[in-house]
Motif scaffolding. Structure first.
Motif, PDB file in Angstrom:
ATOM      1  N   HIS A   1       8.046  -4.479   0.376  1.00 45.00           N
ATOM      2  CA  HIS A   1       9.061  -5.784   0.125  1.00 45.00           C
ATOM      3  C   HIS A   1       8.013  -6.762  -0.031  1.00 45.00           C
ATOM      4  O   HIS A   1       7.921  -7.767  -0.696  1.00 45.00           O
ATOM      5  CB  HIS A   1      10.114  -5.855   1.211  1.00 45.00           C
ATOM      6  CG  HIS A   1      10.815  -7.284   1.269  1.00 45.00           C
ATOM      7  ND1 HIS A   1      11.611  -7.600   0.279  1.00 45.00           N
ATOM      8  CD2 HIS A   1      10.341  -8.443   1.986  1.00 45.00           C
ATOM      9  CE1 HIS A   1      12.010  -9.052   0.258  1.00 45.00           C
ATOM     10  NE2 HIS A   1      11.520  -9.445   1.620  1.00 45.00           N
ATOM     11  N   GLU A   2       7.059  -6.967   1.041  1.00 44.04           N
ATOM     12  CA  GLU A   2       5.868  -7.907   1.070  1.00 44.04           C
ATOM     13  C   GLU A   2       5.078  -7.845  -0.123  1.00 44.04           C
ATOM     14  O   GLU A   2       4.807  -8.868  -0.728  1.00 44.04           O
ATOM     15  CB  GLU A   2       5.275  -7.916   2.192  1.00 44.04           C
ATOM     16  CG  GLU A   2       5.876  -8.014   3.555  1.00 44.04           C
ATOM     17  CD  GLU A   2       6.508  -9.191   3.636  1.00 44.04           C
ATOM     18  OE1 GLU A   2       5.595 -10.314   3.311  1.00 44.04           O
ATOM     19  OE2 GLU A   2       7.698  -9.798   3.943  1.00 44.04           O
ATOM     20  N   LEU A   3       4.897  -6.937  -0.572  1.00 45.20           N
ATOM     21  CA  LEU A   3       4.047  -6.419  -1.907  1.00 45.20           C
ATOM     22  C   LEU A   3       4.955  -7.078  -3.031  1.00 45.20           C
ATOM     23  O   LEU A   3       4.103  -7.666  -3.864  1.00 45.20           O
ATOM     24  CB  LEU A   3       3.925  -4.968  -2.367  1.00 45.20           C
ATOM     25  CG  LEU A   3       3.030  -4.311  -1.368  1.00 45.20           C
ATOM     26  CD1 LEU A   3       2.881  -2.847  -1.596  1.00 45.20           C
ATOM     27  CD2 LEU A   3       1.423  -4.949  -1.854  1.00 45.20           C
ATOM     28  N   VAL A   4       6.246  -7.065  -3.091  1.00 45.85           N
ATOM     29  CA  VAL A   4       7.136  -7.783  -4.283  1.00 45.85           C
ATOM     30  C   VAL A   4       6.932  -9.199  -4.074  1.00 45.85           C
ATOM     31  O   VAL A   4       6.616  -9.959  -5.015  1.00 45.85           O
ATOM     32  CB  VAL A   4       8.540  -7.364  -4.009  1.00 45.85           C
ATOM     33  CG1 VAL A   4       9.260  -8.099  -5.062  1.00 45.85           C
ATOM     34  CG2 VAL A   4       8.650  -5.658  -4.479  1.00 45.85           C
ATOM     35  N   ARG A   5       6.742  -9.583  -2.704  1.00 46.27           N
ATOM     36  CA  ARG A   5       6.549 -11.254  -2.628  1.00 46.27           C
ATOM     37  C   ARG A   5       5.378 -11.423  -3.116  1.00 46.27           C
ATOM     38  O   ARG A   5       4.908 -12.756  -3.721  1.00 46.27           O
ATOM     39  CB  ARG A   5       6.789 -11.503  -1.103  1.00 46.27           C
ATOM     40  CG  ARG A   5       8.037 -11.373  -0.565  1.00 46.27           C
ATOM     41  CD  ARG A   5       8.220 -12.049   0.855  1.00 46.27           C
ATOM     42  NE  ARG A   5       7.935 -12.929   0.734  1.00 46.27           N
ATOM     43  CZ  ARG A   5       7.411 -13.734   2.166  1.00 46.27           C
ATOM     44  NH1 ARG A   5       6.923 -12.958   3.085  1.00 46.27           N
ATOM     45  NH2 ARG A   5       7.063 -15.119   2.175  1.00 46.27           N
TER      46      ARG A   5
END
Length: 306
Positions: free
Chosen positions: A65-69
């Motif tokens: 999820h953080e990689l998407v951000r």
């Protein structure tokens, strides 16, 4: 109606879609652990504490999820990101790359895994074929092996001369400093495994018909030259570890811990934040009264065997 105006039927469909998405990761994990269960009686495989599967999945999905951000921030702020993955054969580079890219937009984050150079490429400036794949603004590029082939496999296997290796070591720091000055963030990861662990992973590939393709004659020869590769790696890290583009070593005997540690460290290198986004509203579908949908002949359908 329930949350966000969805009916219970629609909510069930949303839950099913989320579960299917998680299953993608589970399928890869099952594939990786499938053969390990066949080798439980291998006394020469070193025992090691494995990270709890529940912890692994929870943290992996959080980090993804953080990689998407991060991806959204890179695209919005026009960053140029280059991440290099190096390590011995079977060290787990490919598995880490898969988990990084699994939920990202391939138009923003792409993987470069170049084959052996052609005859023409061998006559070019050594960095030329790699330079063509460097990131533009708003891109993340992951190199699954890179120009560091010259300091590793090419040197150990005799595909280049020691003079060429020496020139490489002189050129790499300046080349990478140029990349950084041009606005490219350069991250370099070395995945480290033990002699025993590589032996075990190679044995798994030998006995697994679905993974034998991963074991090339070059990989087999690398087992015999373990110490030669070690000396080459030590020289590479010593001579190309620069402040502008330092090396980071990932302990990779435990694949799951290695992935989580690598992704977490990668994220920490950027001051990313949420970016403004316009709300997406689906328009009403246009319908034409004079249109009639024509049936597709049954013989054109894929047989439903499942």
């Amino acid at each position: 109606m329930t949350i966000s105006g969805l009916s219970s039927f629609e909510m069930d469909r949303v839950k099913q879609e989320i579960a299917d998405s998680f299953d993608e990761e589970l399928e890869m994990e099952i594939d990786e652990s499938r053969l390990e269960s066949m080798f439980q009686d291998m006394s020469d495989h070193p025992e090691q504490e494995q990270i709890d599967r529940r912890v692994y999945f929870r943290e992996l999905f959080r980090l993804q999820h953080e990689l998407v951000r991060l991806q959204d921030w890179v695209q919005h702020s026009r960053q140029k990101v280059l991440v290099i993955f190096e390590g011995r054969d079977s060290a787990g580079k490919g598995g880490a790359i898969k988990r990084i890219t699994q939920r990202l937009n391939p138009r923003v984050c792409r993987v470069v895994a170049l084959p052996a150079p052609t005859e023409r490429e061998r006559t070019q400036w050594y960095f030329q074929r790699y330079a063509a794949h460097l990131p533009a603004a708003g891109e993340i590029v992951l190199f699954d092996r890179s120009w560091y082939n010259r300091a590793g496999v090419e040197r150990v296997m005799g595909f280049c001369t020691e003079n060429e290796v020496e020139e490489f070591f002189r050129s790499v720091p300046e080349f990478e400093r140029m990349l950084v000055r041009s606005g490219i963030t350069v991250l370099k990861y070395w995945f480290s495994i033990t002699d025993d662990e590589q032996q075990f992973r190679f044995q798994m590939r030998i006995h697994d018909p679905l993974k034998q393709w991963k074991l090339s004659p070059m990989d087999v020869e690398s087992r015999r030259r373990w110490e030669d590769y070690t000396r080459a790696k030590e020289a590479m890290l010593e001579r190309t570890h620069i402040p502008e583009a330092p090396w980071w070593v990932v302990e990779a005997v435990d694949k799951k811990r290695a992935r989580l540690n690598c992704i977490s460290h990668l994220l920490e290198q950027f001051p990313y934040a949420d970016v403004p986004k316009d709300p997406v509203v689906l328009p009403d579908r246009v319908r034409y009264e004079d249109y009639t949908r024509h049936p597709v002949p049954r013989e054109m359908y894929v047989p439903e065997k499942f």
